[in-house]
Design a protein around this motif. Sequence first.
Motif, PDB file in Angstrom:
ATOM      1  N   SER A 182      -4.576  12.581  -2.158  1.00 37.23           N
ATOM      2  CA  SER A 182      -4.603  13.217  -3.240  1.00 37.23           C
ATOM      3  C   SER A 182      -5.954  13.626  -3.718  1.00 37.23           C
ATOM      4  CB  SER A 182      -4.049  12.060  -4.217  1.00 37.23           C
ATOM      5  OG  SER A 182      -5.092  11.340  -4.565  1.00 37.23           O
ATOM      6  N   GLY A 222       6.213  13.505  -6.550  1.00 34.43           N
ATOM      7  CA  GLY A 222       6.403  12.292  -6.274  1.00 34.43           C
ATOM      8  C   GLY A 222       7.576  11.509  -5.804  1.00 34.43           C
ATOM      9  N   ILE A 261       1.583  15.872  -9.009  1.00 40.50           N
ATOM     10  CA  ILE A 261       2.730  15.728  -8.246  1.00 40.50           C
ATOM     11  C   ILE A 261       3.566  14.407  -8.752  1.00 40.50           C
ATOM     12  CG2 ILE A 261       2.271  16.780  -6.142  1.00 40.50           C
ATOM     13  CD1 ILE A 261       1.983  13.838  -5.000  1.00 40.50           C
ATOM     14  N   TYR A 267       3.327   3.332  -2.978  1.00 38.57           N
ATOM     15  CA  TYR A 267       3.626   3.573  -4.416  1.00 38.57           C
ATOM     16  C   TYR A 267       4.877   4.155  -4.428  1.00 38.57           C
ATOM     17  CZ  TYR A 267       3.651   3.826  -9.693  1.00 38.57           C
ATOM     18  OH  TYR A 267       3.997   3.769 -10.930  1.00 38.57           O
ATOM     19  N   SER A 305       0.837  -1.273   0.132  1.00 42.23           N
ATOM     20  CA  SER A 305       0.050   0.032   0.159  1.00 42.23           C
ATOM     21  C   SER A 305       0.898   1.269  -0.053  1.00 42.23           C
ATOM     22  CB  SER A 305      -0.955   0.181   1.149  1.00 42.23           C
ATOM     23  OG  SER A 305      -1.972   0.773   0.959  1.00 42.23           O
ATOM     24  N   GLY A 332      -4.552   3.591  -1.974  1.00 45.67           N
ATOM     25  CA  GLY A 332      -3.025   3.323  -1.152  1.00 45.67           C
ATOM     26  C   GLY A 332      -2.241   4.558  -1.126  1.00 45.67           C
ATOM     27  N   GLU A 333      -1.119   4.538  -0.501  1.00 44.24           N
ATOM     28  CA  GLU A 333      -0.487   5.745  -0.474  1.00 44.24           C
ATOM     29  C   GLU A 333       0.919   5.820  -1.490  1.00 44.24           C
ATOM     30  OE1 GLU A 333      -0.377   6.558   4.388  1.00 44.24           O
ATOM     31  OE2 GLU A 333       0.364   4.827   3.778  1.00 44.24           O
ATOM     32  N   MET A 334       1.542   6.874  -1.673  1.00 53.14           N
ATOM     33  CA  MET A 334       2.478   7.194  -2.567  1.00 53.14           C
ATOM     34  C   MET A 334       3.537   7.987  -1.603  1.00 53.14           C
ATOM     35  SD  MET A 334       1.473   9.853  -5.354  1.00 53.14           S
ATOM     36  CE  MET A 334       3.178   9.932  -5.697  1.00 53.14           C
ATOM     37  N   THR A 335       5.039   7.965  -2.068  1.00 53.31           N
ATOM     38  CA  THR A 335       5.820   8.538  -1.401  1.00 53.31           C
ATOM     39  C   THR A 335       5.966  10.035  -2.298  1.00 53.31           C
ATOM     40  OG1 THR A 335       7.798   7.877  -2.512  1.00 53.31           O
ATOM     41  CG2 THR A 335       7.294   6.980  -0.448  1.00 53.31           C
ATOM     42  N   ALA A 336       6.065  11.009  -1.351  1.00 59.90           N
ATOM     43  CA  ALA A 336       6.289  12.396  -1.905  1.00 59.90           C
ATOM     44  C   ALA A 336       7.233  13.142  -1.238  1.00 59.90           C
ATOM     45  CB  ALA A 336       4.877  13.058  -1.999  1.00 59.90           C
ATOM     46  N   THR A 337       8.068  14.298  -2.080  1.00 61.46           N
ATOM     47  CA  THR A 337       8.974  14.930  -1.102  1.00 61.46           C
ATOM     48  C   THR A 337       8.489  16.679  -1.396  1.00 61.46           C
ATOM     49  OG1 THR A 337      10.358  13.033  -1.270  1.00 61.46           O
ATOM     50  CG2 THR A 337      11.371  15.407  -0.776  1.00 61.46           C
ATOM     51  N   PHE A 368       1.233  13.856   4.216  1.00 67.45           N
ATOM     52  CA  PHE A 368       1.298  15.268   3.797  1.00 67.45           C
ATOM     53  C   PHE A 368      -0.450  15.391   3.398  1.00 67.45           C
ATOM     54  CE2 PHE A 368       5.600  15.409   1.481  1.00 67.45           C
ATOM     55  CZ  PHE A 368       6.116  15.505   2.591  1.00 67.45           C
ATOM     56  N   GLY A 369      -1.165  14.583   3.325  1.00 62.23           N
ATOM     57  CA  GLY A 369      -2.419  14.816   2.978  1.00 62.23           C
ATOM     58  C   GLY A 369      -3.161  13.734   1.892  1.00 62.23           C
ATOM     59  N   PHE A 391      -1.934  -0.918  -7.737  1.00 60.90           N
ATOM     60  CA  PHE A 391      -0.917  -0.050  -8.436  1.00 60.90           C
ATOM     61  C   PHE A 391      -0.327  -0.765  -9.367  1.00 60.90           C
ATOM     62  CE2 PHE A 391      -0.349   2.201  -4.046  1.00 60.90           C
ATOM     63  CZ  PHE A 391      -1.276   3.465  -4.547  1.00 60.90           C
ATOM     64  N   GLY A 442       7.503  12.297   2.804  1.00 55.30           N
ATOM     65  CA  GLY A 442       6.118  11.988   3.351  1.00 55.30           C
ATOM     66  C   GLY A 442       5.298  11.198   2.439  1.00 55.30           C
ATOM     67  N   LEU A 443       4.082  11.010   2.948  1.00 48.37           N
ATOM     68  CA  LEU A 443       3.228  10.415   2.167  1.00 48.37           C
ATOM     69  C   LEU A 443       1.975  11.023   1.631  1.00 48.37           C
ATOM     70  CD1 LEU A 443       3.273   7.022   4.386  1.00 48.37           C
ATOM     71  CD2 LEU A 443       4.198   7.260   2.159  1.00 48.37           C
ATOM     72  N   VAL A 444       1.403  10.756   0.590  1.00 53.40           N
ATOM     73  CA  VAL A 444       0.267  11.152   0.125  1.00 53.40           C
ATOM     74  C   VAL A 444      -0.750  10.074  -0.129  1.00 53.40           C
ATOM     75  CG1 VAL A 444      -0.960  12.181  -1.814  1.00 53.40           C
ATOM     76  CG2 VAL A 444       1.108  13.368  -0.919  1.00 53.40           C
ATOM     77  N   MET A 445      -2.055  10.113   0.523  1.00 53.59           N
ATOM     78  CA  MET A 445      -2.786   8.995   0.240  1.00 53.59           C
ATOM     79  C   MET A 445      -3.617   9.123  -1.201  1.00 53.59           C
ATOM     80  SD  MET A 445      -4.753   6.414   0.865  1.00 53.59           S
ATOM     81  CE  MET A 445      -4.362   5.809   2.742  1.00 53.59           C
ATOM     82  N   VAL A 446      -3.265   8.039  -2.075  1.00 51.35           N
ATOM     83  CA  VAL A 446      -3.690   8.354  -3.308  1.00 51.35           C
ATOM     84  C   VAL A 446      -5.332   7.727  -3.233  1.00 51.35           C
ATOM     85  CG1 VAL A 446      -3.749   7.231  -5.695  1.00 51.35           C
ATOM     86  CG2 VAL A 446      -1.772   7.781  -4.360  1.00 51.35           C
ATOM     87  N   LYS A 447      -6.208   8.758  -4.030  1.00 48.66           N
ATOM     88  CA  LYS A 447      -7.818   8.256  -3.921  1.00 48.66           C
ATOM     89  C   LYS A 447      -8.059   7.505  -5.295  1.00 48.66           C
ATOM     90  CE  LYS A 447      -8.839   9.842   0.357  1.00 48.66           C
ATOM     91  NZ  LYS A 447     -10.223  10.392   0.712  1.00 48.66           N
ATOM     92  N   PRO A 497       5.616  11.204   7.641  1.00 48.66           N
ATOM     93  CA  PRO A 497       4.542  11.863   7.802  1.00 48.66           C
ATOM     94  C   PRO A 497       3.743  11.811   6.756  1.00 48.66           C
ATOM     95  CG  PRO A 497       6.278  13.191   7.208  1.00 48.66           C
ATOM     96  CD  PRO A 497       6.810  11.897   7.345  1.00 48.66           C
TER      97      PRO A 497
END
Lengths: 365, 157
Positions: free
Chosen positions: A91, B92, A245, A55, A53, B70-75, A88-89, A277, B52-57, A86
């Motif tokens: 999508s 991303g 992003i 990506y 879970s 599911g989440e994805m990494t982001a900076t 960030f929020g 994914f 950190g993480l962004v929850m992908v909807k 952490p």
Amino acid sequence: MYVAVKGGETAIAHSLDLLADKRRGDRAIAELSLEQIDQQLGLAVDRVMTEGSCYDRSLAALAIKQARGDLIEAIFLLRAYRTTLPRFGDSLPLDTSAMVAERRISSTFKDVPGGQVLGPTYDYTHRLLDFSLAAAGDRPAAPTAPADTNRSLPRVGDILEREGMLEPPPRDGASEDLTRRPLTLPASRPVRLQNLARGDEGFLLALGYSTQRGYGNNHPFVGEIRYGHVPVGFVPEELGFAIEIAEIDVTECDMVNQFAGSHDVPPQFTRGYGLAFGHSERKAMSMALVDRALRAEELSESATSPAQDEEFVLAHSDNVEASGFVQHLKLPHYVDFQSELVVVRALRAEVEARRRQAVLDQAAE
Amino acid sequence: MSLSSSADAPALARRQRWLSVLAKAPAARLAALWDGLGSVPAYALLRRPETGLVMVKGRLSGSGAPFCAGEMTATRAAVRLESGEVGIGYVGGRSACHAEIAAAIDALGQRSDWRDRLEAQIVAPLEAEADARRRAIAARAAATKVDFFTVAREANS
């Protein structure tokens, strides 16, 4: 009950060293790079990202290397890593009709707008081992054909939905997040889908298969499967407007199932949905079958089979939880077992004493 | 939506487009183009790159209610130029350098003396490359397009 034990530090340290040594294998063989895993074992990376879970192709590749190819262990590693970051929020919801599709098929409609695009698939291979792959060599580039990249790809479901033949999905509903709030039953459909999206492919495959074999059959057709690249929109708090992003690869499956109708709604087909994914078709299809099966109660079907049992499915789909609980049996349970030994010895002594007493009583008569 | 007043609309649309192009570009390619600019105005990091993480909807059946896929990494990173402009980068993946360069370009793009040069030397080329990648994917997929024929039995055979 599990009671902790102490000791064994040296043995554990040496076991870790031995594990690292085994992981590297024969030093005469070139070491795998993360790029090689990403590029050449891409479907393993896709599965680890989906069930982990999270990506991130290079993180998933690292997890696979560290786990020596044990994908469930790799999924565990990725899940553990994500807890250190952490949030960030959220999508913006993905718009899969904006996908740059590498593959798009429908098994219900021959002439779908945009066409049937096979893309890279094992479906039409003969499943014969290709011994030419045993040797390294140049592989020719894939052929190309003219394409229109400016068109969006309408979803088959949306077309049928406009005709009233297919039930529209519910549009509203707050989407709760299982990583923030633990599962409670009955679960909303968004929560079920999040659970299934993270769920073990093998478990969902078996459940989906069971519905096809008659344990909760609902006559599925593949409305559409598509795989490709979609942009991820996000509204950074500092900006207050949406930007993209990243572009990520996803597989989507819209399953069309047996029709239902009522006094208010004329007969129409029902749906199940899968999203994963990367290129994870088996997973997305299994997810869609199980999603539909779990709607039994909502659609007034008799829920008598395992795949229709929400508690059974959602509580056992997570392979990190499942593997943890099964594998914890390997840890020392000496105190536990000792106490059970005492009980069983006492019971046996009691039985023996009663038997002796019975013999004595018999002799006395 | 503090920045979305109608007077700022073109500026906002440009920033939106730039930040999206910069985020979706390969980090190494962006870094190469950035280095190609030569000397650039100094900036201070307002927010050091942070991963950190962004929850992908996703949406039910692609078009319905949202759910957590599911989440994805982001900076992310934020910079401020000596002339005062603040730039924000969200990308991303986990590349600190990617987020910082995106933020620096976002800040510089708010200066009229840099905007055209950045558009010509960084944003437009990245956009063209992304378009070429998209075309290459579509062209390879198009070669696998099929027509299935359903074979119907004739009535009297």
